[in-house]
Write an enzyme that holds these catalytic residues in place. Structure first.
Site, mmCIF file in Angstrom:
data_model
loop_
_atom_site.group_PDB
_atom_site.id
_atom_site.type_symbol
_atom_site.label_atom_id
_atom_site.label_comp_id
_atom_site.label_asym_id
_atom_site.label_seq_id
_atom_site.Cartn_x
_atom_site.Cartn_y
_atom_site.Cartn_z
ATOM 1 N N LYS A 224 0.836 -1.219 0.000
ATOM 2 C CA LYS A 224 0.000 0.000 0.000
ATOM 3 C C LYS A 224 0.867 1.264 0.000
ATOM 4 O O LYS A 224 1.891 1.331 0.679
ATOM 5 C CB LYS A 224 -0.925 0.011 1.226
ATOM 6 C CG LYS A 224 -1.856 1.219 1.218
ATOM 7 C CD LYS A 224 -3.007 1.058 2.185
ATOM 8 C CE LYS A 224 -3.779 2.358 2.378
ATOM 9 N NZ LYS A 224 -4.321 2.963 1.156
ATOM 10 N N GLY B 61 -7.012 8.369 2.815
ATOM 11 C CA GLY B 61 -6.111 9.519 2.858
ATOM 12 C C GLY B 61 -4.649 9.114 2.896
ATOM 13 O O GLY B 61 -3.799 9.860 3.383
ATOM 14 N N ASN C 128 2.071 6.703 -7.282
ATOM 15 C CA ASN C 128 0.633 6.926 -7.300
ATOM 16 C C ASN C 128 0.354 8.351 -7.770
ATOM 17 O O ASN C 128 0.424 9.292 -6.997
ATOM 18 C CB ASN C 128 0.050 6.667 -5.900
ATOM 19 C CG ASN C 128 -1.460 6.729 -5.904
ATOM 20 O OD1 ASN C 128 -2.069 7.007 -6.940
ATOM 21 N ND2 ASN C 128 -2.070 6.472 -4.763
ATOM 22 N N CYS D 215 -4.490 9.333 -6.771
ATOM 23 C CA CYS D 215 -5.408 9.071 -5.653
ATOM 24 C C CYS D 215 -6.453 10.183 -5.570
ATOM 25 O O CYS D 215 -6.107 11.345 -5.374
ATOM 26 C CB CYS D 215 -4.666 8.975 -4.325
ATOM 27 S SG CYS D 215 -5.820 8.662 -2.967
ATOM 28 N N ILE E 28 -7.189 1.012 -13.484
ATOM 29 C CA ILE E 28 -7.456 2.363 -13.047
ATOM 30 C C ILE E 28 -7.469 2.464 -11.511
ATOM 31 O O ILE E 28 -7.726 1.472 -10.822
ATOM 32 C CB ILE E 28 -8.817 2.885 -13.561
ATOM 33 C CG1 ILE E 28 -9.965 1.936 -13.166
ATOM 34 C CG2 ILE E 28 -8.784 3.069 -15.039
ATOM 35 C CD1 ILE E 28 -11.363 2.463 -13.510
ATOM 36 N N ASN E 29 -7.216 3.684 -11.058
ATOM 37 C CA ASN E 29 -7.403 3.953 -9.643
ATOM 38 C C ASN E 29 -8.907 4.101 -9.386
ATOM 39 O O ASN E 29 -9.724 4.011 -10.310
ATOM 40 C CB ASN E 29 -6.646 5.234 -9.238
ATOM 41 C CG ASN E 29 -6.158 5.161 -7.800
ATOM 42 O OD1 ASN E 29 -6.888 4.704 -6.920
ATOM 43 N ND2 ASN E 29 -4.938 5.602 -7.545
ATOM 44 N N GLY F 71 -9.522 -2.914 -11.509
ATOM 45 C CA GLY F 71 -10.781 -2.150 -11.418
ATOM 46 C C GLY F 71 -11.967 -3.064 -11.619
ATOM 47 O O GLY F 71 -12.332 -3.363 -12.753
ATOM 48 N N GLY F 72 -12.527 -3.543 -10.509
ATOM 49 C CA GLY F 72 -13.794 -4.267 -10.587
ATOM 50 C C GLY F 72 -13.723 -5.771 -10.736
ATOM 51 O O GLY F 72 -14.756 -6.408 -10.942
ATOM 52 N N ALA G 284 -8.392 -5.595 -5.992
ATOM 53 C CA ALA G 284 -8.253 -5.087 -4.620
ATOM 54 C C ALA G 284 -9.541 -5.375 -3.846
ATOM 55 O O ALA G 284 -9.569 -6.247 -2.980
ATOM 56 C CB ALA G 284 -7.948 -3.587 -4.633
HETATM 57 C C1 FMN Z 1 -8.941 -0.509 0.568
HETATM 58 C C2 FMN Z 1 -8.308 0.120 -0.633
HETATM 59 C C3 FMN Z 1 -7.232 0.965 -0.464
HETATM 60 C C4 FMN Z 1 -6.606 1.538 -1.581
HETATM 61 N N1 FMN Z 1 -5.473 2.285 -1.413
HETATM 62 C C5 FMN Z 1 -4.740 2.648 -2.500
HETATM 63 C C6 FMN Z 1 -3.456 3.230 -2.354
HETATM 64 O O1 FMN Z 1 -2.942 3.400 -1.240
HETATM 65 N N2 FMN Z 1 -2.781 3.578 -3.491
HETATM 66 C C7 FMN Z 1 -3.284 3.369 -4.753
HETATM 67 O O2 FMN Z 1 -2.618 3.671 -5.736
HETATM 68 N N3 FMN Z 1 -4.518 2.807 -4.909
HETATM 69 C C8 FMN Z 1 -5.235 2.434 -3.824
HETATM 70 N N4 FMN Z 1 -6.444 1.808 -3.985
HETATM 71 C C9 FMN Z 1 -6.999 1.655 -5.346
HETATM 72 C C10 FMN Z 1 -6.694 0.279 -5.935
HETATM 73 O O3 FMN Z 1 -5.319 0.090 -6.127
HETATM 74 C C11 FMN Z 1 -7.396 0.075 -7.290
HETATM 75 O O4 FMN Z 1 -6.847 0.976 -8.212
HETATM 76 C C12 FMN Z 1 -8.898 0.295 -7.238
HETATM 77 O O5 FMN Z 1 -9.413 -0.113 -6.006
HETATM 78 C C13 FMN Z 1 -9.613 -0.455 -8.345
HETATM 79 O O6 FMN Z 1 -9.474 -1.841 -8.189
HETATM 80 P P1 FMN Z 1 -10.622 -2.755 -7.505
HETATM 81 O O7 FMN Z 1 -11.916 -2.409 -8.162
HETATM 82 O O8 FMN Z 1 -10.169 -4.158 -7.735
HETATM 83 O O9 FMN Z 1 -10.657 -2.424 -6.051
HETATM 84 C C14 FMN Z 1 -7.107 1.257 -2.884
HETATM 85 C C15 FMN Z 1 -8.215 0.419 -3.026
HETATM 86 C C16 FMN Z 1 -8.806 -0.156 -1.930
HETATM 87 C C17 FMN Z 1 -9.976 -1.082 -2.123
#
Ligand code: FMN
Length: 364
Positions: free
Chosen positions: A84, A129, A191, A194, A257-258, A315-316, A337
């Site tokens: 993270k 954050g 990153n 965010c 994607i983020n 993403g998803g 994630a």
């Molecule tokens: C609990 C959580 C914390 C996240 N923290 C970060 C982070 O610290 N840095 C970052 O680049 N993305 C962060 N993300 C975004 C994920 O890396 C990812 O881009 C986004 O969730 C889309 O993927 P998903 O749909 O599989 O969750 C976070 C996502 C989740 C679910």
């Protein structure tokens, strides 16, 4: 045939949304029972840069708070693991609540719900954050995380910069990357996207800044590969310019994607995370179509412009079969994630499907 493990939904989520982020980081992940045996495959089946990997699936920056989380994710069959996002200084991040279940009702608006009735509707907003431990803790913990991975698995360390003690955002990015490097990171991700922080969250949308920041990072960490984490672009031309800038600066990959920034409201239409956090990043099932579109567009741009950038997609993804959709859309690595937090056995299901050419019978 191998005995069938007792999979989802008997397994609780790895992250307990009723607890604070610090409690989850320290006492989690909340996995119960035995870890099912990984279906056997021979050799390496994927590659990222010069690293051979057991498989092309992994976890993006977010759910892996520290080495304890990474050790479990490794055993659960995820082969590319992202630590993270870290900062160059200790930072508490946002207060509880940090995760709410939501249902987007338009492009920029999501309503909170108590819980999704099925995995295919698992969508959350996360608002952390970007908390970070001290550099001393990180130096030890990233090393610990690296050492618990076998050959065939790879740790990426995600970093961010912000204005801090009079240091510019760019220089602070470099400081965070230097901590990651000193801790033994083999790949570093910046990153640039965010949505839950200030201006540094929007960097990816500014091609000149992408070049400037990526260039500084590449020269500070050379020869460690640099990945840039990007979000959804509202204009394809900006995406193209941003990718050109990334390649020109010497970045090696784009991860996207983020989370997607939306206004998050409760049943009364009020900001669900409180008045200071009216918007927050949305992730999980509801953003999958956008993530796949991002990959299609990205793949096309890289091909047309002949850019030597690798794509890492996320993403998803909440079902095992969806990793392949991302790989077919042009991603070299596909990651989950949100999905893996609520179904920790997602990777094992994927490996099962590859070996048995059919979904795991316990898959819902
Ligand atoms: C609990 C959580 C914390 C996240 N923290 C970060 C982070 O610290 N840095 C970052 O680049 N993305 C962060 N993300 C975004 C994920 O890396 C990812 O881009 C986004 O969730 C889309 O993927 P998903 O749909 O599989 O969750 C976070 C996502 C989740 C679910």
């Amino acid at each position: 045939m191998q005995a069938l493990p007792n999979w989802f939904p008997q397994q609780p989520p790895l992250y307990d949304v009723t607890k604070s982020c610090a409690e989850n980081a320290t006492n989690g992940p909340f996995f119960i029972g035995e870890i099912p045996e990984r279906p056997k495959t021979r050799g390496m089946h994927a590659k990222l840069f010069e690293f051979d990997l057991f498989s092309p699936i992994g976890i993006p920056a977010g759910p892996l708070f520290n080495a304890k989380w990474i050790a479990l994710a490794s055993k659960l069959g995820f082969d590319v693991l992202t630590y993270k996002t870290i900062r160059s200084f200790s930072h508490p991040g946002h207060q509880h609540p940090n995760i709410l279940f939501v249902e987007p009702t338009s492009q920029n608006l999501a309503h909170t719900i108590s819980a999704p009735d099925q995995l295919d509707r698992l969508t959350i907003t996360n608002s952390f954050g970007m908390p970070s431990r001290s550099p001393d803790f990180l130096l030890e913990d990233i090393d610990r995380a690296n050492r618990c991975l076998p050959k065939g698995q790879l740790l990426i360390v995600s970093v961010v910069g912000s204005t801090h003690q009079g240091i510019s955002v760019r220089d602070d990015f470099v400081r965070a990357a230097q901590i990651a490097r000193a801790a033994g990171a083999k790949v570093i991700e910046a990153n640039f996207s965010c949505p839950n922080v200030g201006a540094e969250g929007l960097l990816y949308n500014h091609p000149e800044a992408v070049y400037d920041f990526a260039r500084a990072l590449v020269s500070a960490i050379h020869p460690i590969p640099l990945v840039l984490k990007m979000g959804l672009f509202s204009h394809r031309e900006t995406m193209r310019a941003s990718f050109l800038a990334a390649a020109r600066a010497g970045a090696r990959a784009i991860c996207g994607i983020n989370t997607v920034s939306m206004r998050i409201v409760d049943a009364q239409g009020l900001p669900a995370l409180g008045p200071s956090r009216p918007t927050s990043g949305v992730c999980g099932a509801a953003i999958r179509a956008d993530a796949l579109q991002f990959l299609h567009d990205a793949h096309e741009i890289l091909h047309k412009e002949k850019l030597d950038l690798t794509l890492i997609g996320c993403g998803g993804i909440v079902r095992a079969g969806q990793f392949d959709e991302f790989l077919s859309a042009g991603a070299q690595i596909a990651m989950s994630a949100t999905g893996m937090m609520w179904d920790p056995l997602l990777a094992l299901r994927y490996h099962w499907e590859k070996v048995h050419a059919s979904p795991h019978p316990a898959a819902l």
